[in-house]
Write a protein that holds these residues in place. Sequence first.
Motif, short mmCIF file in Angstrom:
data_model
loop_
_atom_site.label_atom_id
_atom_site.label_comp_id
_atom_site.label_asym_id
_atom_site.label_seq_id
_atom_site.Cartn_x
_atom_site.Cartn_y
_atom_site.Cartn_z
N GLY A 185 0.80 -1.23 0.00
CA GLY A 185 0.00 0.00 0.00
C GLY A 185 0.82 1.26 0.00
O GLY A 185 0.35 2.32 0.43
N LYS A 186 2.06 1.21 -0.47
CA LYS A 186 2.92 2.38 -0.45
C LYS A 186 2.61 3.27 -1.65
O LYS A 186 2.39 2.80 -2.76
N ARG A 187 2.65 4.59 -1.42
CA ARG A 187 2.36 5.56 -2.48
C ARG A 187 3.66 6.28 -2.85
O ARG A 187 4.34 6.84 -1.99
N ILE A 188 3.97 6.29 -4.15
CA ILE A 188 5.27 6.78 -4.62
C ILE A 188 5.10 7.82 -5.71
O ILE A 188 4.29 7.66 -6.63
N SER A 189 5.89 8.89 -5.61
CA SER A 189 6.02 9.87 -6.70
C SER A 189 7.40 9.69 -7.30
O SER A 189 8.38 9.48 -6.58
N ILE A 190 7.49 9.79 -8.63
CA ILE A 190 8.77 9.55 -9.30
C ILE A 190 9.12 10.73 -10.21
O ILE A 190 8.37 11.05 -11.14
N LEU A 191 10.24 11.36 -9.93
CA LEU A 191 10.80 12.38 -10.81
C LEU A 191 11.87 11.71 -11.67
O LEU A 191 12.82 11.13 -11.13
N GLY A 192 11.71 11.76 -12.98
CA GLY A 192 12.62 11.06 -13.87
C GLY A 192 12.11 9.67 -14.20
O GLY A 192 12.88 8.72 -14.30
N ASP A 232 5.64 -2.65 -10.13
CA ASP A 232 4.86 -3.77 -10.67
C ASP A 232 4.96 -5.00 -9.78
O ASP A 232 3.97 -5.72 -9.57
N LYS A 233 6.16 -5.23 -9.25
CA LYS A 233 6.39 -6.42 -8.42
C LYS A 233 5.58 -6.37 -7.13
O LYS A 233 5.03 -7.38 -6.68
N HIS A 234 5.47 -5.17 -6.53
CA HIS A 234 4.86 -5.08 -5.20
C HIS A 234 3.52 -4.35 -5.17
O HIS A 234 2.93 -4.20 -4.10
N GLY A 235 3.07 -3.88 -6.31
CA GLY A 235 1.74 -3.28 -6.36
C GLY A 235 1.62 -1.93 -5.67
O GLY A 235 0.57 -1.61 -5.11
N PHE A 236 2.69 -1.13 -5.70
CA PHE A 236 2.63 0.20 -5.10
C PHE A 236 1.70 1.11 -5.91
O PHE A 236 1.47 0.89 -7.10
N GLU A 237 1.23 2.15 -5.27
CA GLU A 237 0.42 3.16 -5.96
C GLU A 237 1.35 4.30 -6.41
O GLU A 237 2.16 4.78 -5.63
N VAL A 238 1.23 4.70 -7.66
CA VAL A 238 2.02 5.81 -8.19
C VAL A 238 1.17 7.07 -8.15
O VAL A 238 0.15 7.15 -8.83
N THR A 239 1.58 8.05 -7.35
CA THR A 239 0.79 9.28 -7.20
C THR A 239 1.15 10.33 -8.23
O THR A 239 0.31 11.16 -8.61
N ALA A 240 2.41 10.33 -8.71
CA ALA A 240 2.83 11.33 -9.69
C ALA A 240 4.03 10.82 -10.48
O ALA A 240 4.85 10.05 -9.97
#
Length: 381
Positions: free
Chosen positions: A2-9, A23-31
């Motif tokens: 259930g971790k939410r991650i933003s990625i720059l780059g 993809d492996k762990h099903g995290f949520e991508v916020t940005a």
Amino acid sequence: MGKRISILGSTGSIGTQALDVVDKHGFEVTALAAYRNLDLLEKQVRKYKPKTVCIYCEEYQNELKTRLSDVDVKVLSGMDGLCEIAADNSADILLNSVVGMVGLKPTLTAIDAGIPIALANKETLVAGGSLVMSAAKKKGVPIFPVDSEHSAIFQCLQGNSRKQLHKIILTASGGPFYEKTRKELATVTAADALKHPNWNMGSKITIDSATLMNKGLEFIEAKWLFDVTPEQIEVVVHRQSVVHSAVEYDDYSIIAQMGVPDMKIPIQYALLYPNRMSCPTKQLSLYDYGQLTFTKPDMDTFRCLPLAIDAIRRGGIVPAVMNGANEVAVAAFLKGEIGFLRIEELVEYAMNTVPFKEITCLEDVLEADAAARETVLKMIK
């Protein structure tokens, strides 16, 4: 988890591998944010459905909006867009994997917002290490290193007292030109330099690896991340890239971190810390390698490494000047405008030409960077 991650780059080497971990762990991508790769960024937005996306090159914002008109996503651009994402506390962690000085301001913005950072942007600490670490300490914001070497050091320090740390052993692959002479280096091309023996990385970092500047940048990063002196950092060439780095304690015990040369391991460790889970990579087999070798770096042939060490010893804006000059010189080399050995010459010239100044604020760093770039551009033209 259930971790939410933003990625720059997100469209770069680190960003795309981070999305493999997602993809492996099903995290949520916020940005998501990218420099200008519209095609891949659009695909990522459609797959991961972030609430915000940023294209750094502002001239592409309208096209990105048009492409994503059927998607419920906020489209931003430029430095303001990166910083808006960096300040968004709906994310549990920000992965900063942009290349260059572009990463400094978003890092400071995220710290100010109290957001933990997985840091893969070397220039943040090289140019503004004193500002970043001071702000992070004041705000109590953790910075998890993503570079394989700094991740290794970070892992080797777990469960031990920092006060008992004697020195850091920073490993280097030696790059594609290991054991070449300066005469041979005078005629190498960008295509030659981009053929790294162990790692699949972006073009800028691969050229830095060829000049050994990458290890110089990591030397400076290590000084700031782990609060050590330059004298406590030793660079060792390790061609196999299996030992990612090590630490020596006061009793002269050395603890090393090992693994296959795959950035998904340190990316995942930074995103999941302190948890360890199955990683989308292969396991290390020491039988396959047979032997591991360690030698001293050739600082007479590869001058960028000693220049970086000199820069952090001199302090103030000198590392920022060195970094800015290197970015411009590497870009010129990739375009075929200068030769390989000219990179180190231009870096040294800028370091000795831009007037020294202590760093008191972000503007000092940005001004030093701009002065270095201008100095190098004039020399190239």
